[in-house]
Design a protein around this motif. Sequence first.
Motif, PDB file in Angstrom:
ATOM      1  N   GLY A 164       0.808  -1.211   0.000  1.00  0.00           N
ATOM      2  CA  GLY A 164       0.000   0.000   0.000  1.00  0.00           C
ATOM      3  C   GLY A 164       0.840   1.260   0.000  1.00  0.00           C
ATOM      4  O   GLY A 164       0.385   2.324  -0.454  1.00  0.00           O
ATOM      5  N   ASN A 165       2.065   1.147   0.500  1.00  0.00           N
ATOM      6  CA  ASN A 165       3.013   2.270   0.464  1.00  0.00           C
ATOM      7  C   ASN A 165       3.841   2.254  -0.820  1.00  0.00           C
ATOM      8  O   ASN A 165       4.838   2.974  -0.913  1.00  0.00           O
ATOM      9  N   HIS A 166       3.434   1.423  -1.794  1.00  0.00           N
ATOM     10  CA  HIS A 166       4.093   1.312  -3.100  1.00  0.00           C
ATOM     11  C   HIS A 166       5.534   0.816  -2.965  1.00  0.00           C
ATOM     12  O   HIS A 166       6.429   1.239  -3.693  1.00  0.00           O
ATOM     13  N   VAL A 167       5.715  -0.089  -2.009  1.00  0.00           N
ATOM     14  CA  VAL A 167       7.021  -0.704  -1.775  1.00  0.00           C
ATOM     15  C   VAL A 167       6.956  -2.158  -2.210  1.00  0.00           C
ATOM     16  O   VAL A 167       5.946  -2.844  -1.961  1.00  0.00           O
ATOM     17  N   SER A 168       8.006  -2.639  -2.838  1.00  0.00           N
ATOM     18  CA  SER A 168       8.117  -4.062  -3.203  1.00  0.00           C
ATOM     19  C   SER A 168       9.185  -4.697  -2.318  1.00  0.00           C
ATOM     20  O   SER A 168      10.381  -4.670  -2.660  1.00  0.00           O
ATOM     21  N   PRO A 169       8.803  -5.236  -1.167  1.00  0.00           N
ATOM     22  CA  PRO A 169       9.802  -5.787  -0.243  1.00  0.00           C
ATOM     23  C   PRO A 169      10.614  -6.892  -0.898  1.00  0.00           C
ATOM     24  O   PRO A 169      10.091  -7.685  -1.689  1.00  0.00           O
ATOM     25  N   SER A 170      11.889  -6.937  -0.532  1.00  0.00           N
ATOM     26  CA  SER A 170      12.767  -7.979  -1.083  1.00  0.00           C
ATOM     27  C   SER A 170      13.081  -9.069  -0.069  1.00  0.00           C
ATOM     28  O   SER A 170      13.456 -10.174  -0.458  1.00  0.00           O
ATOM     29  N   HIS A 171      12.922  -8.789   1.246  1.00  0.00           N
ATOM     30  CA  HIS A 171      13.291  -9.757   2.276  1.00  0.00           C
ATOM     31  C   HIS A 171      12.415  -9.600   3.519  1.00  0.00           C
ATOM     32  O   HIS A 171      12.013  -8.487   3.876  1.00  0.00           O
ATOM     33  N   LEU A 212       8.878 -14.626  -0.248  1.00  0.00           N
ATOM     34  CA  LEU A 212      10.051 -13.765  -0.116  1.00  0.00           C
ATOM     35  C   LEU A 212      11.161 -14.471   0.654  1.00  0.00           C
ATOM     36  O   LEU A 212      10.885 -15.253   1.580  1.00  0.00           O
ATOM     37  N   PRO A 213      12.433 -14.190   0.330  1.00  0.00           N
ATOM     38  CA  PRO A 213      13.542 -14.752   1.104  1.00  0.00           C
ATOM     39  C   PRO A 213      13.489 -14.266   2.553  1.00  0.00           C
ATOM     40  O   PRO A 213      13.039 -13.151   2.834  1.00  0.00           O
ATOM     41  N   VAL A 214      13.956 -15.114   3.465  1.00  0.00           N
ATOM     42  CA  VAL A 214      13.972 -14.786   4.888  1.00  0.00           C
ATOM     43  C   VAL A 214      15.415 -14.663   5.359  1.00  0.00           C
ATOM     44  O   VAL A 214      16.220 -15.574   5.153  1.00  0.00           O
ATOM     45  N   ILE A 215      15.732 -13.525   5.983  1.00  0.00           N
ATOM     46  CA  ILE A 215      17.020 -13.347   6.646  1.00  0.00           C
ATOM     47  C   ILE A 215      16.810 -13.650   8.123  1.00  0.00           C
ATOM     48  O   ILE A 215      16.045 -12.966   8.802  1.00  0.00           O
ATOM     49  N   VAL A 216      17.465 -14.685   8.618  1.00  0.00           N
ATOM     50  CA  VAL A 216      17.352 -15.063  10.023  1.00  0.00           C
ATOM     51  C   VAL A 216      18.591 -14.542  10.749  1.00  0.00           C
ATOM     52  O   VAL A 216      19.717 -14.928  10.432  1.00  0.00           O
ATOM     53  N   THR A 217      18.383 -13.654  11.702  1.00  0.00           N
ATOM     54  CA  THR A 217      19.497 -13.045  12.426  1.00  0.00           C
ATOM     55  C   THR A 217      19.085 -12.764  13.860  1.00  0.00           C
ATOM     56  O   THR A 217      17.917 -12.436  14.122  1.00  0.00           O
ATOM     57  N   ASP A 218      20.015 -12.903  14.768  1.00  0.00           N
ATOM     58  CA  ASP A 218      19.724 -12.569  16.167  1.00  0.00           C
ATOM     59  C   ASP A 218      20.126 -11.137  16.500  1.00  0.00           C
ATOM     60  O   ASP A 218      20.161 -10.754  17.669  1.00  0.00           O
ATOM     61  N   ARG A 219      20.414 -10.342  15.462  1.00  0.00           N
ATOM     62  CA  ARG A 219      20.843  -8.959  15.700  1.00  0.00           C
ATOM     63  C   ARG A 219      19.679  -7.964  15.639  1.00  0.00           C
ATOM     64  O   ARG A 219      19.895  -6.764  15.520  1.00  0.00           O
ATOM     65  N   ILE A 220      18.459  -8.471  15.699  1.00  0.00           N
ATOM     66  CA  ILE A 220      17.285  -7.599  15.865  1.00  0.00           C
ATOM     67  C   ILE A 220      16.541  -8.085  17.101  1.00  0.00           C
ATOM     68  O   ILE A 220      15.462  -8.673  17.010  1.00  0.00           O
ATOM     69  N   ARG A 231       9.942  -8.814  16.989  1.00  0.00           N
ATOM     70  CA  ARG A 231       9.817  -7.927  15.839  1.00  0.00           C
ATOM     71  C   ARG A 231      10.163  -8.682  14.565  1.00  0.00           C
ATOM     72  O   ARG A 231      11.064  -9.517  14.560  1.00  0.00           O
ATOM     73  N   VAL A 232       9.437  -8.357  13.512  1.00  0.00           N
ATOM     74  CA  VAL A 232       9.705  -8.911  12.175  1.00  0.00           C
ATOM     75  C   VAL A 232       9.706  -7.744  11.198  1.00  0.00           C
ATOM     76  O   VAL A 232       8.812  -6.887  11.244  1.00  0.00           O
ATOM     77  N   GLY A 233      10.700  -7.692  10.343  1.00  0.00           N
ATOM     78  CA  GLY A 233      10.813  -6.594   9.391  1.00  0.00           C
ATOM     79  C   GLY A 233      10.608  -7.044   7.955  1.00  0.00           C
ATOM     80  O   GLY A 233      10.936  -8.179   7.588  1.00  0.00           O
ATOM     81  N   LEU A 234      10.046  -6.153   7.159  1.00  0.00           N
ATOM     82  CA  LEU A 234       9.956  -6.296   5.705  1.00  0.00           C
ATOM     83  C   LEU A 234      10.796  -5.182   5.111  1.00  0.00           C
ATOM     84  O   LEU A 234      10.556  -4.000   5.410  1.00  0.00           O
ATOM     85  N   VAL A 235      11.766  -5.523   4.281  1.00  0.00           N
ATOM     86  CA  VAL A 235      12.709  -4.525   3.789  1.00  0.00           C
ATOM     87  C   VAL A 235      12.838  -4.620   2.272  1.00  0.00           C
ATOM     88  O   VAL A 235      12.954  -5.720   1.717  1.00  0.00           O
ATOM     89  N   ASP A 236      12.827  -3.456   1.636  1.00  0.00           N
ATOM     90  CA  ASP A 236      13.161  -3.360   0.217  1.00  0.00           C
ATOM     91  C   ASP A 236      14.596  -2.853   0.137  1.00  0.00           C
ATOM     92  O   ASP A 236      14.856  -1.660   0.302  1.00  0.00           O
ATOM     93  N   LYS A 279       9.486   4.483   3.875  1.00  0.00           N
ATOM     94  CA  LYS A 279       8.589   3.318   3.933  1.00  0.00           C
ATOM     95  C   LYS A 279       9.208   2.065   3.309  1.00  0.00           C
ATOM     96  O   LYS A 279       8.517   1.051   3.134  1.00  0.00           O
ATOM     97  N   ALA A 280      10.499   2.136   2.965  1.00  0.00           N
ATOM     98  CA  ALA A 280      11.185   0.937   2.476  1.00  0.00           C
ATOM     99  C   ALA A 280      11.262  -0.139   3.541  1.00  0.00           C
ATOM    100  O   ALA A 280      11.528  -1.300   3.236  1.00  0.00           O
ATOM    101  N   VAL A 281      11.042   0.249   4.794  1.00  0.00           N
ATOM    102  CA  VAL A 281      11.039  -0.699   5.908  1.00  0.00           C
ATOM    103  C   VAL A 281       9.661  -0.701   6.550  1.00  0.00           C
ATOM    104  O   VAL A 281       9.106   0.344   6.857  1.00  0.00           O
ATOM    105  N   THR A 282       9.116  -1.896   6.725  1.00  0.00           N
ATOM    106  CA  THR A 282       7.883  -2.088   7.498  1.00  0.00           C
ATOM    107  C   THR A 282       8.230  -2.969   8.686  1.00  0.00           C
ATOM    108  O   THR A 282       8.662  -4.114   8.506  1.00  0.00           O
ATOM    109  N   LEU A 283       8.076  -2.435   9.882  1.00  0.00           N
ATOM    110  CA  LEU A 283       8.471  -3.159  11.105  1.00  0.00           C
ATOM    111  C   LEU A 283       7.222  -3.587  11.866  1.00  0.00           C
ATOM    112  O   LEU A 283       6.426  -2.749  12.300  1.00  0.00           O
ATOM    113  N   LEU A 284       7.055  -4.892  12.010  1.00  0.00           N
ATOM    114  CA  LEU A 284       5.922  -5.448  12.747  1.00  0.00           C
ATOM    115  C   LEU A 284       6.389  -5.811  14.160  1.00  0.00           C
ATOM    116  O   LEU A 284       7.402  -6.480  14.337  1.00  0.00           O
TER     117      LEU A 284
END
Length: 287
Positions: A164-171, A212-220, A231-236, A279-284
């Motif tokens: 809706g924010n016209h972003v195409s998340p990549s991960h 979408l690909p998933v980046i699994v990291t303990d740095r968030i 927290r889960v992030g969607l990032v373009d 809005k390239a980042v959506t943080l849930l």
Amino acid sequence: MTIEVTGDNSTLIQSQVASLLVQPLEQASTFLAAGPVVLDSSSPVRVPRITSGVSAGFVAEGAQITDGDVGFDEVTLLPSTLKGLKVLVRLSNELIRTSVVGLEAVLRTRLVTDVANALDTALWDGAGTTNSVKGIFKASGIATGTLDLADPDSLIDGLAKAQGNHVSPSHWVMTPASFAAIRKIKVGTTDKRYVIDPNTIQNGTDLRLLGLPVIVTDRIPNSGTAPGKARVGLVDFSKVVVARDVNAEVKILDQTWGDYDSIGIRVVSRWDVGLLQDKAVTLLTEA
């Protein structure tokens, strides 16, 4: 005749393994591997961007065209006040000469790894206080939403918000615990089938979720006090820009502590990160 056995000659066996140096188990760096735009510069970087365009309209023949007003601002990276990541280790020349491993080379690699780990943490979730790097999950203006690790609909809602924010998340970006919780969602209490098909989640080492690909990291880490809120992030990442001043520069300081017959190994790195579109980042975040 006496046969010498290993139980009576343990010192002979220990010498065979003394040349091994075991590294700790740790999270690999993930941010730069995701493919953000990287700009090399030793001075502050200003990336201009258009914040608002004009509205085109239908105009009759011979009629006056209404003036438009385009809005501009900029993303500023690597300000002169930004601190760098630095580490220094001193060791005696006796230790280097008597070590059974190539200690100097090992430490060089280890310090570069430690700096890379600290950088990864900062690029994801750095607080940005006291002239340090502010990570993309702490950036101002990012989109936010509610996360429910027991309901995949919250992920779909997050994806819809990004679109809706016209972003195409990549991960997707999440911790191992969050990813495991999502994978374990069942159809019902009496139906133990997984809601999300395991075959669509993992194909070899490639992790995917909702396409979408998933980046699994303990740095968030979770927000708030322990245990905190997941927290889960969607990032373009095409809209993420990283400015690089120094990429893990290693120096051997063999004169500074000459009166101690010691050397120093210094590693310096300096980076910054910004979003070309907020809005390239959506943080849930969990409610």
